[in-house]
Design a protein around this motif. Structure first.
Motif, short mmCIF file in Angstrom:
data_model
loop_
_atom_site.label_atom_id
_atom_site.label_comp_id
_atom_site.label_asym_id
_atom_site.label_seq_id
_atom_site.Cartn_x
_atom_site.Cartn_y
_atom_site.Cartn_z
N MET A 132 0.81 -1.02 0.21
CA MET A 132 -0.39 -0.25 0.07
C MET A 132 1.32 1.49 -0.11
O MET A 132 0.67 2.72 -0.85
N ARG A 133 1.96 1.47 0.84
CA ARG A 133 2.79 2.51 0.63
C ARG A 133 3.34 2.80 -0.30
O ARG A 133 3.36 4.14 -1.01
N SER A 134 3.62 1.60 -1.63
CA SER A 134 4.45 2.22 -2.37
C SER A 134 3.18 2.38 -3.93
O SER A 134 3.40 2.61 -5.01
N ARG A 135 2.15 2.34 -3.66
CA ARG A 135 1.07 2.62 -4.44
C ARG A 135 0.30 3.94 -3.64
O ARG A 135 -0.09 4.32 -4.77
N CYS A 136 0.43 3.99 -2.85
CA CYS A 136 -0.53 5.44 -2.46
C CYS A 136 0.55 6.06 -1.50
O CYS A 136 0.65 6.20 -0.24
N LEU A 137 1.30 6.92 -2.55
CA LEU A 137 2.43 7.65 -1.86
C LEU A 137 2.00 8.51 -1.57
O LEU A 137 2.17 10.12 -1.87
N ASN A 138 1.41 8.67 0.15
CA ASN A 138 0.15 9.49 0.60
C ASN A 138 1.63 10.04 1.72
O ASN A 138 2.28 9.30 2.48
N PRO A 139 2.15 11.55 1.77
CA PRO A 139 3.48 11.32 2.30
C PRO A 139 2.60 11.79 3.34
O PRO A 139 3.71 12.38 4.80
N SER A 140 1.18 11.83 4.25
CA SER A 140 0.84 11.74 5.60
C SER A 140 0.95 10.52 6.14
O SER A 140 1.60 10.24 7.49
N TYR A 141 1.56 9.18 5.74
CA TYR A 141 1.83 8.18 6.43
C TYR A 141 3.42 7.47 6.03
O TYR A 141 3.72 7.23 5.14
N LEU A 178 -7.83 -4.58 -14.98
CA LEU A 178 -7.24 -3.28 -14.47
C LEU A 178 -6.99 -3.39 -13.27
O LEU A 178 -5.15 -3.60 -12.59
N TYR A 179 -7.85 -2.74 -12.09
CA TYR A 179 -7.70 -3.09 -11.24
C TYR A 179 -6.86 -4.55 -10.32
O TYR A 179 -6.17 -4.46 -9.31
N TYR A 180 -7.30 -5.73 -10.25
CA TYR A 180 -6.89 -6.99 -10.07
C TYR A 180 -5.39 -7.67 -10.56
O TYR A 180 -4.59 -8.10 -9.80
N LEU A 219 -3.56 -1.88 -10.92
CA LEU A 219 -3.86 -0.58 -11.01
C LEU A 219 -4.30 0.18 -9.92
O LEU A 219 -5.45 -0.73 -9.10
N THR A 220 -4.18 1.51 -9.32
CA THR A 220 -4.82 2.09 -8.62
C THR A 220 -6.39 2.76 -9.76
O THR A 220 -7.06 2.31 -10.42
N GLN A 221 -7.68 2.99 -9.15
CA GLN A 221 -8.39 3.61 -9.06
C GLN A 221 -8.48 4.39 -10.04
O GLN A 221 -8.58 4.56 -11.03
N GLN A 222 -7.48 5.46 -9.32
CA GLN A 222 -7.06 6.24 -10.56
C GLN A 222 -6.24 6.46 -11.41
O GLN A 222 -6.33 6.45 -12.57
N GLN A 223 -5.42 5.21 -11.88
CA GLN A 223 -4.99 4.98 -12.95
C GLN A 223 -5.91 3.52 -13.83
O GLN A 223 -6.04 4.02 -14.45
N THR A 224 -7.16 3.35 -12.91
CA THR A 224 -7.79 2.56 -14.36
C THR A 224 -8.82 3.95 -14.55
O THR A 224 -9.41 3.43 -15.70
N ALA A 225 -9.02 4.40 -13.97
CA ALA A 225 -9.44 5.91 -14.57
C ALA A 225 -9.33 6.50 -15.61
O ALA A 225 -9.66 6.59 -16.68
N ASN A 226 -8.04 5.95 -15.74
CA ASN A 226 -7.20 7.37 -16.50
C ASN A 226 -6.70 6.44 -17.81
O ASN A 226 -7.22 6.67 -18.90
N GLN A 227 -6.81 4.27 -17.30
CA GLN A 227 -6.74 3.99 -18.80
C GLN A 227 -8.89 3.78 -19.63
O GLN A 227 -8.77 3.70 -21.05
#
Length: 394
Positions: free
Chosen positions: A87-96, A324-326, A330-338
């Motif tokens: 999750m850290r590698s896929r969601c680079l949220n600086p808060s975490y 795409l998702y599973y 891809l993340t939901q945002q990456q899937t949306a872009n695709q």
């Protein structure tokens, strides 16, 4: 990190994390003695981690061993770390930091132990991996919502239950919590956002609205509060509500205390494990029963075939979303872009697709396995479906 770890290590050691760095393993002396005593008392016990996971889970269910839950906390450190790192590698949220992701996920262990059913799922480790990922996604979705809202927007989107939980976590007395909740209810009922500004960017109420909120609070406190306290002025109510927003953000973001602090007390008193022969025999027979293993394997094959058929029957766009998702991860945002869609559309369609598959799975299970469609069974099937989608689309 993961290879050649003995059952003693798996069920008695805890991972060390510092921010985003892996720092090795630390052993808990009492858990280690517990495992050593088990192995010494019954020499022919299996050495597989799946046997010991089932063993301690049974002991946890029967409440016959105080250390059972802590042994399982140790055992689930690895899948929790994997989920947190992913999750850290896929969601680079600086808060975490990585440690934050880990702490969010590991808090789900009691839920995992309660929801795990070996008759309806695979191994405890695989089931836990799915729940860890789901827990992280839900927590990040919630905390991100808190992060992008103004204080007033957050308070307007907040539920009473969530506010009460935040106040309780902060140690407020029931009387003070009731006053804060009443002030929040007056604010929410009187401050109606316009479609132009929306809720997330909601600004502070003006002076006229604060006066109306204070009047409403002072009237309702006499009717609804067991301990009304003094009348509230606009300034004090504003201070209360800002405090509510602050406590809610603290509640929604994970605490950074280490799990190991809660385990340090295990090293103080001496402990001698007592193996119940009846519990051991029943569990051993269950695990080593070849006919039961074959039956579960057959059920797994039936499940795989059904879900593969159900997915092939989906609409093309739904199948592409699943892929795409599973499969592509891809993340939901990456899937949306695709797919040239909005992230919110992807989220809704994924939810609809999973709901459709779950409904079909529930009906098929009822017909094939004679499973009653209770809420608990549906919850287990939902976890099973998510597990299948994740594990079969790697």
């Amino acid at each position: 990190m993961y290879l050649n770890r003995s059952p003693i290590d798996l069920f008695s050691t805890f991972i060390q994390l510092k921010e985003n760095n892996y720092g090795g393993w630390t052993a808990n002396a009492r858990l280690r003695r517990s495992m050593e005593n088990c192995l010494e008392r019954v020499a022919d016990m299996p050495t597989s981690d799946s046997f010991w996971a089932m063993y301690w889970h049974q002991r946890w269910l029967s409440a016959s061993e105080p250390l059972a839950e802590t042994h399982l906390f140790a055992y689930l450190q690895e899948p929790c770390y994997r989920a947190a790192k992913r999750m850290r590698s896929r969601c680079l949220n600086p808060s975490y930091a990585l440690a934050d992701y880990f702490q969010i996920a590991i808090a789900a262990v009691p839920k995992i132990l309660k929801g795990y059913n070996p008759q309806r799922s695979s191994s405890l480790r695989d089931y836990a991996s799915v729940v860890f990922r789901s827990t992280l996604r839900d927590a990040l979705r919630t905390s991100r919502e808190a992060d992008i809202c103004t204080d007033w927007g957050l308070l307007h989107k907040l539920s009473k239950k969530r506010l009460e939980e935040a106040l309780h976590r902060a140690g407020f007395s029931p009387e003070i919590s009731a006053r804060y909740c009443l002030a929040w209810m007056c604010f929410k009922s009187l401050y109606v956002p316009t479609p132009v500004t929306g809720v997330r960017c909601l600004r502070e109420p003006d002076s006229q609205l604060w006066e109306a909120i204070a009047q409403s609070y002072n009237r309702d406190r006499l009717l609804h509060l067991d301990s009304p306290g003094s009348p509230g002025c606009p300034r004090s109510l504003k201070r209360w509500l800002l405090h509510c927003a602050k406590l809610t953000r603290i509640y929604l973001y994970p605490p950074k205390t280490s799990l190991h602090e809660t385990l340090s007390s295990l090293d103080k008193p001496e402990f001698t494990i007592e193996l119940g022969v009846d519990v051991h025999s029943a569990l051993l027979e269950r695990l080593m029963d070849q006919e039961s293993d074959e039956e579960r394997q057959q059920q797994r094959k039936q499940l795989n075939a059904f879900l593969a058929t159900a997915i092939s029957a989906l609409q093309p766009q739904s199948k592409e979303l699943i892929d795409l998702y599973y499969c592509s991860k891809l993340t939901q945002q990456q899937t949306a872009n695709q797919l040239d869609m909005k992230q919110s559309q992807v989220s809704r369609q994924l939810a609809r697709t999973r709901k459709s598959l779950l409904k079909a799975l529930a009906q098929w299970s009822q017909k094939t396995w004679n499973v009653a469609l209770t809420s608990e069974q549906l919850q287990q099937m939902s976890a099973l479906l998510e597990e299948w989608l994740s594990m079969n689309n790697e």
